[in-house]
Design a protein around this motif. Structure first.
Motif, PDB file in Angstrom:
ATOM      1  N   HIS A 177       0.867  -1.183   0.000  1.00  0.00           N
ATOM      2  CA  HIS A 177       0.000   0.000   0.000  1.00  0.00           C
ATOM      3  C   HIS A 177       0.903   1.233   0.000  1.00  0.00           C
ATOM      4  O   HIS A 177       1.612   1.489   0.975  1.00  0.00           O
ATOM      5  N   LEU A 178       0.898   1.995  -1.097  1.00  0.00           N
ATOM      6  CA  LEU A 178       1.821   3.111  -1.276  1.00  0.00           C
ATOM      7  C   LEU A 178       1.086   4.446  -1.184  1.00  0.00           C
ATOM      8  O   LEU A 178      -0.044   4.577  -1.677  1.00  0.00           O
ATOM      9  N   ASP A 179       1.749   5.417  -0.590  1.00  0.00           N
ATOM     10  CA  ASP A 179       1.254   6.796  -0.569  1.00  0.00           C
ATOM     11  C   ASP A 179       2.439   7.696  -0.904  1.00  0.00           C
ATOM     12  O   ASP A 179       3.458   7.687  -0.202  1.00  0.00           O
ATOM     13  N   LEU A 180       2.333   8.462  -1.996  1.00  0.00           N
ATOM     14  CA  LEU A 180       3.452   9.299  -2.431  1.00  0.00           C
ATOM     15  C   LEU A 180       3.730  10.388  -1.406  1.00  0.00           C
ATOM     16  O   LEU A 180       2.805  11.022  -0.880  1.00  0.00           O
ATOM     17  N   ASP A 181       5.003  10.636  -1.146  1.00  0.00           N
ATOM     18  CA  ASP A 181       5.405  11.644  -0.173  1.00  0.00           C
ATOM     19  C   ASP A 181       5.465  13.016  -0.832  1.00  0.00           C
ATOM     20  O   ASP A 181       6.069  13.185  -1.901  1.00  0.00           O
TER      21      ASP A 181
END
Length: 703
Positions: free
Chosen positions: A325-329
């Protein structure tokens, strides 16, 4: 010879006249009763009795007249018809009752030839009755004939109109229409159907309806039409594949009905054929769009969620799946600084890079929304380990992209990983676990993290409390409590501090720090902090407590443009003196670039409110004492927690000395016992609070 009737001007004749009137009334009543049994009368009994009383009187006059008034008697018969006394026995009953009454009437016995007169009068009545009834019947027959003729004409007109309408609809319809026999043989086909099938109407007329559909669907269509003809279906509507001249299949909807004759027997079938080829393609396209992200063409959250269950079930039982599960910084900085268009290009680039990373793996990649992505990998013997895949993801994302002459744009991502979850886990539970893991990674400032069941349980517990906080506030579970602020030397109470207290029905009492942390996670920090300030001021003013009140502000509250106005309002409404209120500003907010908190503090000082500086612990914080009109500081909690460490002890002493040199009072918290109190006294602290100090003035509730 005329028999004289009693007259009202002769007193001797009055009794005879009254008796005659009563007899006439009795006769009319009897006549009305008998005649009402022979026909339906559209009148009330009272109305019939009044009408017949008049007719009886007229007949009496006709009998006694010399010669008898036969025309008057005929008029009485005509009036009976007008009153609708026209039943099969109406005339016979009338003659019977009238004949007996006229012959027996005492007033008529002196009339010569009474019997002949009565016969003549009743005969004239019958004649008038019969003639009028004949004319009435004739008129009604003529009216009925005219009505029937009109109905026939209207029916013919409607048939012509209906036929014309059918022809217009049949010929001009944009939908294909076929008129067939019950066995499916085509009788007529319109131009629209011919165009759809790329044939001529004559060619279609030489075929059956079942020759028009795909061979694989003929059996089902025959069965459906059989149900329709048998009456087990009222109307048929099914989707079927047609076959054009070139053999290419086309989707169409068949809507068929039975045409029946006058007795309801089925005669023909009419079928409307709508070409759904374009609609079918559009529906497939819309379905794809509904389940895929338009920007990146990846599956969206809905598609990802629906596929998870099957993928979990299909995965190798010994190796399971792994969810990334990725969330861009910092993606908002990209869109805010370089524009939304470039942000969209970055998202498309991330999608392409993820495809590259997981090329060769059995992986489902989706855009879950905004700048979040999900990757579900069905692990095999050749699938790299979690750490290897995470490194590939971060390495690939770190490769800059050059867009529109901009310097290379690269992104990083925080990644929550759920490795080999139970096969019976639900898709919603799996996504929830990955989301909580991702949020924990972000709070910790790490790049990635694995799902931990114990940490997950703790986070869910915290989020559950945070979600319930608004309701608890509404129902009064959250209250305001106080703790004393005591002089380190001498122990005198120098002030009180207002704090939140949550009386949770299950968790017990939750402290102020927990309430503030949970409020910050749910957006309640500002409204709850404002409520704490207002409630505390009102309670202190009502209790008549003489010492100052301290209320610690959150970062949002300290920088709130409405803070000064809120404090002005509560001071005015409560009557508390401004110098009695001491709001605590976090030091970091006073050093912020925006300067909103610093402006609030300075304006409050101008109206007499002496603010404090809390979370005081860095060397830079000393500059607040130079620039801000405040002379009270509270040391930061992390400084207090490490006060015995040699490195912290030296800087702590220097910090306290610097505050004293600026003329500030130094406050500390968390004093548990006398030993700690003595330790702080030796270090030069001025004010302390904590479990050691419990005495509160004015009966205020403890926190």
């Amino acid at each position: 010879m005329t028999v004289p009737h009693p007259r009202g001007d002769d007193p001797r004749q009055k009794p005879s006249a009254e008796r005659a009137a009563r007899r006439l009334g009795t006769l009319a009543r009897k006549w009305g009763y008998l005649i009402s049994t022979t026909a339906y009368l559209p009148h009330t009994p009272e109305e019939i009795e009044r009408e017949l009383a008049v007719l009886v009187a007229r007949l009496f006059e006709a009998v006694v007249s010399d010669p008898p008034e036969l025309e008057e008697a005929a008029a009485v018969g005509a009036r009976l018809v007008e009153l609708r006394c026209v039943g099969a026995d109406s005339l016979r009953r009338s003659l019977e009752v009238l004949g007996k009454a006229l012959l027996r009437e005492p007033e008529l016995r002196r009339v010569d030839g009474l019997a002949e007169r009565v016969v003549l009068v009743l005969g004239a009545l019958s004649s008038g009755y019969g003639e009028t009834l004949r004319e009435d019947i004739q008129k009604r027959q003529e009216a009925l004939s005219r009505a029937l003729l009109k109905v026939e004409q209207e029916t013919r007109q409607k048939q012509v109109i209906t036929r014309a309408q059918f022809e217009e609809v049949f010929s001009g319809s944009a939908s294909g229409v076929a008129l067939t026999e019950l066995d499916g043989r085509v009788l007529r086909a319109n131009a629209a159907l011919a165009k759809t099938l790329q044939r001529t109407p004559a060619e279609i007329a030489a075929m059956t309806l079942f020759d028009l559909v795909h061979p694989e669907e003929v059996g089902e269509l025959r069965e459906a039409y059989g149900e329709l003809v048998a009456g087990r279906l009222h109307r048929l509507r099914v989707g079927r594949r047609l076959v054009g001249r070139d053999g290419e299949p086309m989707w169409a909807t068949f809507a068929a009905s039975v045409i029946r004759d006058a007795v309801g027997a089925p005669r023909q079938l009419i079928t409307i054929v709508d070409d759904d080829t374009e609609v079918s393609l559009l529906q497939r396209r819309l379905s794809h769009q509904a389940l895929h992200d338009v920007l990146t063409a990846l599956p969206n959250r809905q598609f990802f969620s629906t596929r998870l269950e099957n993928l979990l079930r299909e995965a190798d039982a010994s190796r399971g799946v792994t969810l990334f599960h990725l969330d861009l910084d910092g993606f908002s900085q990209i869109t805010g600084g370089l524009g939304q268009d470039l942000g969209d290009r970055v998202l498309r680039g991330v999608a392409a890079k993820l495809k590259t990373v997981f090329d060769g793996e059995k992986a489902l990649i989706a855009r879950l929304g905004g700048d979040e992505f999900g990757v579900l990998v069905q692990n095999t013997a050749d699938t790299p380990g979690v750490l290897t895949l995470v490194r590939r993801i971060t390495h690939e994302l770190a490769e800059p992209e050059y867009v529109d002459g901009h310097r290379g744009v690269a992104v990083s991502a925080s990644i929550g990983v759920v490795h080999r979850p139970p096969r019976d886990i639900t898709p919603a539970e799996l996504l929830r676990a990955s989301d909580l893991t991702l949020r924990r990674v972000q709070r910790a400032g790490a790049q990635w993290g694995l799902f931990d069941r114990e940490l997950d349980r703790r986070d869910r517990h915290e989020f559950g409390l945070a979600a319930a906080m608004a309701g608890a506030w509404e129902t009064g579970e959250i209250e305001v409590g106080y703790r004393p602020l005591v002089a380190v030397v001498g122990g005198a109470v120098l002030g009180v501090e207002a704090r939140l207290r949550w009386n949770h029905p299950v968790e017990g009492v939750l402290a102020h720090e927990t309430c503030v942390r949970l409020a910050g996670e749910t957006g309640l920090a500002l409204p709850l902090g404002t409520w704490l300030l207002r409630t505390a001021v009102e309670q202190i003013a009502a209790a008549g407590v003489a010492v100052p009140l301290t209320v610690e502000l959150t970062a949002h509250q300290a920088a709130d443009p409405e803070l000064v106005g809120e404090i002005r309002g509560v001071l005015e409404s409560s009557g508390l003196a401004p110098e009695r209120l001491r709001p605590g500003f976090p030091a970091a907010t006073l050093l912020a670039d925006s300067g909103d908190a610093a402006d609030n503090l300075k304006v409050l000082a101008e109206i007499g409110v002496g603010a404090e500086i809390h979370e005081f612990g860095a060397a830079a914080d000393v500059t607040c004492l130079v620039d801000m009109p405040t002379r009270t500081v509270r040391l930061a909690a992390d400084v207090l927690a490490h006060r015995n460490h040699p490195l912290v002890a030296g800087s702590l002493a220097a910090l306290i000395d610097a505050a004293h040199e600026a003329g500030a009072v130094v406050s500390v918290t968390g004093v548990d016992d006398e030993a700690q109190a003595e330790w702080w006294q030796e270090r030069g602290a001025d004010v302390a609070c904590g479990p050691l100090y419990t005495a509160l003035p004015g009966g205020l509730p403890a926190c």
